[in-house]
Enzyme design. Structure first.
Site, short mmCIF file in Angstrom:
data_model
loop_
_atom_site.label_atom_id
_atom_site.label_comp_id
_atom_site.label_asym_id
_atom_site.label_seq_id
_atom_site.Cartn_x
_atom_site.Cartn_y
_atom_site.Cartn_z
N TYR A 91 0.59 -1.33 -0.06
CA TYR A 91 0.06 -0.18 0.03
C TYR A 91 0.96 1.08 -0.06
CZ TYR A 91 -4.01 -2.90 1.20
OH TYR A 91 -5.27 -3.65 1.30
N GLY A 129 -16.11 -0.03 -4.74
CA GLY A 129 -15.39 0.80 -5.21
C GLY A 129 -15.79 2.13 -5.43
#
Length: 351
Positions: free
Chosen positions: A58, A215
């Site tokens: 990440y 999303g």
């Protein structure tokens, strides 16, 4: 915020939300700077959140570094999860990616350094690499548990047959057990209902569910032209690519108007209700990019769907179960002796 154990195979106590920190940092070209990340972290903690989810990949390691700087004051209060597989740099090194024991050891040591801690509560194998034998993965996990560098481990984005095989193998050889699974799940992505979630319930595995808003699709913001994951990252997103997805978004927006909640809160409230009906805890991983989005997620904790609203969302988003489930349903009467209505079906105990 309520609390539960992470599945039935651990005593690890976690908050009902996990805070996903993929947006902590800006190395991907999108995300939150350290000041906004700090505000989100503090707001989550103030709301009672304890479960934190990150990964070495990440923001190319920046997420772990930022999170580690926040944890220095009270590390043991939080349940910290991280992942390995993809590597933590934009440049992929063949020796520093994948699930080999070599990369596992390298990755956990690097994550511990970035996080500023000497242990990780829950360590995920982020993706299957289709190369490393499951025995090697499990032995590596067992070594890390015995060394105290990790406390528990799970498999993320693995198919159900691999997870169930791994769980059985670990149990048979007295290795550290597979504690849980991490999978995508939302009203626009329910294919986990076919095998993955029934498997988790049957085996008592904890289930961490990422992208509960599809999303961002379930917020309705893309209909308004608002930017988000679709416009910025262009990965891990859903669009209204089918009549069913359009119908799902329509239903979420309708129920938002009925309840006075936001569409995001309705979508997450459905996931929470789905978890309440499961035999093992299903925990949403929320991934806000700013405090306003985090407050929207936290607001879902107070949203209660009526049975009729829950049913409408469940039915409009249902996916075909496929083989062999539909054939079994079709043969149900004969399998139960001719009249299924006369046979009592055992009720699963609630978690």
């Amino acid at each position: 915020m309520r609390y539960t154990t992470f599945g039935h195979r651990t005593g690890l106590r976690v908050s009902e939300y996990a805070l996903g920190t993929g947006n902590f940092g800006t190395s991907w070209g999108a995300g939150a700077d350290i000041e906004e990340s700090r505000r989100m972290f503090d707001r989550f903690a103030e709301a009672g959140g304890t479960f934190l989810d990150t990964a070495d990949s990440y923001q190319f390691g920046e997420s772990e570094e930022i999170l580690g700087s926040f944890l220095t004051a009270d590390r043991d209060h939080f349940v910290l999860a991280s992942k390995f597989s993809n590597g933590y740099t934009a440049r992929k090194d063949i020796s520093k990616t994948g699930n080999s024991r070599k990369n596992m050891i390298h990755s956990v040591e690097a994550s511990l350094k970035r996080l500023g801690t000497d242990y990780i509560d829950l360590y995920w194998v982020h993706f299957p690499d289709d190369l490393t034998p499951i025995e090697e993965i499990l032995r590596g996990i067992d070594d890390l548990v015995r060394s105290g560098k990790i406390l528990h481990a799970g498999l993320s984005n693995f198919p159900a047959w691999r997870i169930s095989h791994a769980a059985a193998l670990a149990d048979a050889r007295n290795w550290a057990p597979v504690a849980g699974v991490q999978i995508e799940y939302s009203l626009v992505e329910r294919s986990a209902d076919r095998e993955l979630l029934p498997m988790a319930e049957s085996l008592g595995l904890g289930a961490a569910l990422w992208s509960p808003l599809g999303g961002g699709l379930l917020t309705g913001k893309y209909r308004r032209g608002t930017q988000g994951r679709l416009s910025d990252l262009k990965v891990l997103v859903h669009t209204e690519s089918s009549d069913q997805k359009t119908a799902v978004v329509d239903t979420v927006l309708d129920i938002a108007r009925e309840t006075g909640a936001t569409p995001a809160q309705v979508a997450v409230a459905w996931v929470r209700e789905r978890s309440a009906r499961a035999a093992t805890p299903f925990l949403p991983i929320i991934g806000p990019r700013n405090t306003a989005q985090l407050d929207d997620y936290l607001g879902a904790l107070a949203v209660r769907l009526s049975p009729e609203q829950y049913t409408r969302l469940t039915e409009v988003s249902a996916v075909p179960l496929g083989v062999p489930h539909e054939a079994v349903l079709g043969a149900r009467d004969s399998l139960r002796g001719g009249d299924a209505s006369r046979v009592d079906v055992p009720v699963r105990p609630m978690a």
